[in-house]
Design a protein around this motif. Sequence first.
Motif, PDB file in Angstrom:
ATOM      1  N   GLU A 184      10.565  -0.058   5.683  1.00  0.00           N
ATOM      2  CA  GLU A 184       9.209   0.319   5.281  1.00  0.00           C
ATOM      3  C   GLU A 184       9.017   0.066   3.788  1.00  0.00           C
ATOM      4  N   ILE A 185       9.831   0.732   2.974  1.00  0.00           N
ATOM      5  CA  ILE A 185       9.893   0.471   1.547  1.00  0.00           C
ATOM      6  C   ILE A 185      11.360   0.444   1.179  1.00  0.00           C
ATOM      7  N   ALA A 186      11.679  -0.017  -0.024  1.00  0.00           N
ATOM      8  CA  ALA A 186      13.077  -0.157  -0.413  1.00  0.00           C
ATOM      9  C   ALA A 186      13.833   1.150  -0.205  1.00  0.00           C
ATOM     10  N   GLY A 187      14.922   1.085   0.579  1.00  0.00           N
ATOM     11  CA  GLY A 187      15.754   2.254   0.810  1.00  0.00           C
ATOM     12  C   GLY A 187      15.275   3.155   1.922  1.00  0.00           C
ATOM     13  N   ASP A 188      14.120   2.891   2.506  1.00  0.00           N
ATOM     14  CA  ASP A 188      13.579   3.745   3.565  1.00  0.00           C
ATOM     15  C   ASP A 188      13.219   2.845   4.748  1.00  0.00           C
ATOM     16  N   CYS A 189      13.586   3.278   5.947  1.00  0.00           N
ATOM     17  CA  CYS A 189      13.301   2.437   7.110  1.00  0.00           C
ATOM     18  C   CYS A 189      12.946   3.306   8.307  1.00  0.00           C
ATOM     19  N   SER A 190      12.445   2.664   9.341  1.00  0.00           N
ATOM     20  CA  SER A 190      12.178   3.321  10.618  1.00  0.00           C
ATOM     21  C   SER A 190      12.884   2.505  11.687  1.00  0.00           C
ATOM     22  N   VAL A 191      12.922   3.036  12.901  1.00  0.00           N
ATOM     23  CA  VAL A 191      13.535   2.290  13.993  1.00  0.00           C
ATOM     24  C   VAL A 191      12.654   2.443  15.224  1.00  0.00           C
ATOM     25  N   LEU A 192      12.360   1.322  15.866  1.00  0.00           N
ATOM     26  CA  LEU A 192      11.558   1.306  17.084  1.00  0.00           C
ATOM     27  C   LEU A 192      12.514   1.357  18.271  1.00  0.00           C
ATOM     28  N   ALA A 193      12.521   2.482  18.984  1.00  0.00           N
ATOM     29  CA  ALA A 193      13.437   2.678  20.105  1.00  0.00           C
ATOM     30  C   ALA A 193      12.762   2.280  21.414  1.00  0.00           C
ATOM     31  N   GLU A 194      13.439   1.454  22.184  1.00  0.00           N
ATOM     32  CA  GLU A 194      12.978   1.096  23.520  1.00  0.00           C
ATOM     33  C   GLU A 194      13.681   2.002  24.518  1.00  0.00           C
ATOM     34  N   CYS A 195      12.925   2.864  25.149  1.00  0.00           N
ATOM     35  CA  CYS A 195      13.489   3.888  26.033  1.00  0.00           C
ATOM     36  C   CYS A 195      13.215   3.541  27.493  1.00  0.00           C
ATOM     37  N   CYS A 196      14.099   4.008  28.367  1.00  0.00           N
ATOM     38  CA  CYS A 196      13.946   3.720  29.788  1.00  0.00           C
ATOM     39  C   CYS A 196      14.329   4.937  30.618  1.00  0.00           C
ATOM     40  N   ALA A 197      13.488   5.260  31.572  1.00  0.00           N
ATOM     41  CA  ALA A 197      13.799   6.265  32.579  1.00  0.00           C
ATOM     42  C   ALA A 197      14.048   5.525  33.889  1.00  0.00           C
ATOM     43  N   TYR A 198      15.319   5.369  34.261  1.00  0.00           N
ATOM     44  CA  TYR A 198      15.672   4.723  35.526  1.00  0.00           C
ATOM     45  C   TYR A 198      15.491   5.729  36.661  1.00  0.00           C
ATOM     46  N   VAL A 199      14.852   5.309  37.722  1.00  0.00           N
ATOM     47  CA  VAL A 199      14.550   6.190  38.847  1.00  0.00           C
ATOM     48  C   VAL A 199      15.220   5.638  40.103  1.00  0.00           C
ATOM     49  N   VAL A 200      16.023   6.472  40.753  1.00  0.00           N
ATOM     50  CA  VAL A 200      16.689   6.108  42.002  1.00  0.00           C
ATOM     51  C   VAL A 200      16.211   7.067  43.081  1.00  0.00           C
ATOM     52  N   SER A 201      15.763   6.524  44.200  1.00  0.00           N
ATOM     53  CA  SER A 201      15.230   7.378  45.266  1.00  0.00           C
ATOM     54  C   SER A 201      15.683   6.860  46.627  1.00  0.00           C
ATOM     55  N   GLU A 202      15.482   7.698  47.632  1.00  0.00           N
ATOM     56  CA  GLU A 202      15.766   7.344  49.017  1.00  0.00           C
ATOM     57  C   GLU A 202      14.684   7.944  49.901  1.00  0.00           C
ATOM     58  N   ASP A 203      14.658   7.547  51.154  1.00  0.00           N
ATOM     59  CA  ASP A 203      13.723   8.160  52.094  1.00  0.00           C
ATOM     60  C   ASP A 203      14.010   9.657  52.165  1.00  0.00           C
ATOM     61  N   MET A 204      12.946  10.473  52.150  1.00  0.00           N
ATOM     62  CA  MET A 204      13.130  11.916  52.117  1.00  0.00           C
ATOM     63  C   MET A 204      12.185  12.598  53.094  1.00  0.00           C
ATOM     64  N   ALA A 205      12.635  13.731  53.614  1.00  0.00           N
ATOM     65  CA  ALA A 205      11.769  14.601  54.402  1.00  0.00           C
ATOM     66  C   ALA A 205      11.173  15.619  53.452  1.00  0.00           C
ATOM     67  N   ILE A 206       9.900  15.473  53.141  1.00  0.00           N
ATOM     68  CA  ILE A 206       9.217  16.359  52.202  1.00  0.00           C
ATOM     69  C   ILE A 206       8.167  17.130  52.985  1.00  0.00           C
ATOM     70  N   GLY A 207       8.345  18.458  53.008  1.00  0.00           N
ATOM     71  CA  GLY A 207       7.481  19.270  53.849  1.00  0.00           C
ATOM     72  C   GLY A 207       7.784  18.980  55.309  1.00  0.00           C
ATOM     73  N   ASN A 208       6.799  18.627  56.059  1.00  0.00           N
ATOM     74  CA  ASN A 208       6.996  18.328  57.487  1.00  0.00           C
ATOM     75  C   ASN A 208       6.783  16.843  57.789  1.00  0.00           C
ATOM     76  N   ARG A 209       6.934  16.008  56.759  1.00  0.00           N
ATOM     77  CA  ARG A 209       6.725  14.582  56.983  1.00  0.00           C
ATOM     78  C   ARG A 209       7.785  13.761  56.264  1.00  0.00           C
ATOM     79  N   SER A 210       8.039  12.583  56.802  1.00  0.00           N
ATOM     80  CA  SER A 210       8.986  11.662  56.189  1.00  0.00           C
ATOM     81  C   SER A 210       8.269  10.816  55.136  1.00  0.00           C
ATOM     82  N   THR A 211       8.874  10.701  53.961  1.00  0.00           N
ATOM     83  CA  THR A 211       8.270   9.947  52.849  1.00  0.00           C
ATOM     84  C   THR A 211       9.210   8.812  52.458  1.00  0.00           C
ATOM     85  N   GLY A 212       8.669   7.608  52.413  1.00  0.00           N
ATOM     86  CA  GLY A 212       9.468   6.425  52.098  1.00  0.00           C
ATOM     87  C   GLY A 212       9.990   6.440  50.674  1.00  0.00           C
ATOM     88  N   ARG A 213      11.134   5.769  50.487  1.00  0.00           N
ATOM     89  CA  ARG A 213      11.788   5.762  49.166  1.00  0.00           C
ATOM     90  C   ARG A 213      10.917   5.146  48.082  1.00  0.00           C
TER      91      ARG A 213
END
Length: 204
Positions: A72-101
């Motif tokens: 940013e200026i001499a001696g001072d900086c910032s960092v741009l972080a690239e973040c990720c939320a990885y999501v893993v799922s499977e077919d599930m019985a939610i309530g009284n119905r089957s829900t696809g992964r």
Amino acid sequence: MTIVPMTLAARIAASRLAPLPTAIATTLRPLFLGVQVKTHPGRIDVADVLAGDVFLPPMIAISVVAADPSVEIAGDCSVLAECCAYVVSEDMAIGNRSTGRDQVALAMCQGVADVLTDFDAPRWGLASITSPAEIRIRPLFTQLSFEKGIAFYATTWRQRLFELGSPMPLPMATERLYTIEDAAEVTLWPTEGVDDGDDGEDGP
């Protein structure tokens, strides 16, 4: 600023990137009931998901997958972080119905995106951090992983962390600085030992 030696413990304590994944996971965990939310060091490949019992659905794994420092200026900086939320799922019985992964995974990804659009939550309890930007949801699974009963998605975003390093002091003036007040010349620098026209007497 002078670069000085630091122990590893001191560098970890001073790091802005190191605590980021844990801070994100800590914020998300109580918001996703019945979902395992954890941190993961780096990118996750489909082969990693299929290889063992590390990624048990439904799960969200948080990683910082890239970081771009910027001066940013001499001696001072910032960092741009690239973040990720990885999501893993499977077919599930939610309530009284089957829900696809895929429905489960997309709902989880949308849930992460909803948190990212909040005003306070995506600060993750950290100071000097911008709101998330470039939020994106995309599938990462292959036909093979889908046939084995797994859906694999990712929600990604970017955030900038400020106040890294120590700014250099402003340059010292090398000649007299002055201004005009009430038609008189007043010295701004140096402030000692310079006659600015006031002899210190109160009389006319």
